[in-house]
Motif scaffolding. Structure first.
Motif, PDB file in Angstrom:
ATOM      1  N   ASN A  62      33.379 -48.679 -22.822  1.00 27.74           N
ATOM      2  CA  ASN A  62      33.760 -48.184 -21.512  1.00 27.74           C
ATOM      3  C   ASN A  62      33.181 -46.768 -21.408  1.00 27.74           C
ATOM      4  O   ASN A  62      33.511 -45.900 -22.218  1.00 27.74           O
ATOM      5  CB  ASN A  62      35.291 -48.158 -21.386  1.00 27.74           C
ATOM      6  N   PRO A  63      32.301 -46.511 -20.426  1.00 30.03           N
ATOM      7  CA  PRO A  63      31.660 -45.197 -20.357  1.00 30.03           C
ATOM      8  C   PRO A  63      32.633 -44.038 -20.092  1.00 30.03           C
ATOM      9  O   PRO A  63      32.373 -42.913 -20.496  1.00 30.03           O
ATOM     10  CB  PRO A  63      30.653 -45.328 -19.223  1.00 30.03           C
ATOM     11  N   LYS A  64      33.760 -44.330 -19.451  1.00 28.61           N
ATOM     12  CA  LYS A  64      34.724 -43.260 -19.167  1.00 28.61           C
ATOM     13  C   LYS A  64      35.566 -42.894 -20.380  1.00 28.61           C
ATOM     14  O   LYS A  64      35.803 -41.725 -20.651  1.00 28.61           O
ATOM     15  CB  LYS A  64      35.656 -43.660 -18.010  1.00 28.61           C
ATOM     16  N   THR A  65      36.033 -43.935 -21.080  1.00 31.12           N
ATOM     17  CA  THR A  65      36.974 -43.681 -22.170  1.00 31.12           C
ATOM     18  C   THR A  65      36.355 -43.808 -23.559  1.00 31.12           C
ATOM     19  O   THR A  65      36.930 -43.339 -24.529  1.00 31.12           O
ATOM     20  CB  THR A  65      38.157 -44.667 -22.089  1.00 31.12           C
ATOM     21  N   GLY A  66      35.209 -44.453 -23.648  1.00 28.02           N
ATOM     22  CA  GLY A  66      34.586 -44.674 -24.948  1.00 28.02           C
ATOM     23  C   GLY A  66      35.211 -45.835 -25.705  1.00 28.02           C
ATOM     24  O   GLY A  66      34.823 -46.139 -26.828  1.00 28.02           O
ATOM     25  N   GLU A  67      36.188 -46.499 -25.083  1.00 29.69           N
ATOM     26  CA  GLU A  67      36.885 -47.613 -25.715  1.00 29.69           C
ATOM     27  C   GLU A  67      35.936 -48.793 -25.905  1.00 29.69           C
ATOM     28  O   GLU A  67      35.133 -49.121 -25.031  1.00 29.69           O
ATOM     29  CB  GLU A  67      38.054 -48.035 -24.815  1.00 29.69           C
ATOM     30  N   LEU A  68      36.005 -49.448 -27.059  1.00 33.45           N
ATOM     31  CA  LEU A  68      35.199 -50.624 -27.353  1.00 33.45           C
ATOM     32  C   LEU A  68      35.780 -51.813 -26.592  1.00 33.45           C
ATOM     33  O   LEU A  68      36.981 -52.068 -26.652  1.00 33.45           O
ATOM     34  CB  LEU A  68      35.194 -50.908 -28.857  1.00 33.45           C
ATOM     35  N   ILE A  69      34.938 -52.520 -25.840  1.00 33.72           N
ATOM     36  CA  ILE A  69      35.379 -53.683 -25.073  1.00 33.72           C
ATOM     37  C   ILE A  69      34.435 -54.851 -25.365  1.00 33.72           C
ATOM     38  O   ILE A  69      33.305 -54.663 -25.818  1.00 33.72           O
ATOM     39  CB  ILE A  69      35.424 -53.403 -23.553  1.00 33.72           C
TER      40      ILE A  69
END
Length: 88
Positions: A62-69
């Motif tokens: 996720n480009p905003k949070t850096g969370e792996l999806i």
């Protein structure tokens, strides 16, 4: 180029009204969408081919949070210009 610009240019080349071009083009585009939505490919001799491809599931961020999806498997349409035609 958008659809309106395309119909304007085509109408000028053919010497007909934009409405005539739009009325002729819309059913063709709707048919192409229906065929591709059904998972079938389309080849237009001298123009090119539309192919439905399956993109595998993949990991992304996720480009905003850096969370792996995980992005699920999905179908995409690829267009290939016919041989002999070149984009200038």
């Amino acid at each position: 180029m958008n659809k309106k610009q395309l119909t304007t240019l085509a109408a000028r080349k053919a010497g007909v009204s934009q409405k005539y071009i739009a009325d002729s083009l819309n059913p063709v585009l709707e048919t192409i969408i229906e065929v591709l939505s059904g998972g079938n490919n389309i080849t237009i001799q001298g123009f090119g081919s539309f192919q439905v491809k399956t993109m595998k599931e993949r990991k992304s961020r996720n480009p905003k949070t850096g969370e792996l999806i995980v992005l699920p498997e999905r179908k995409v349409v690829k267009f290939k210009l016919a041989n002999g035609n070149q984009v200038k």
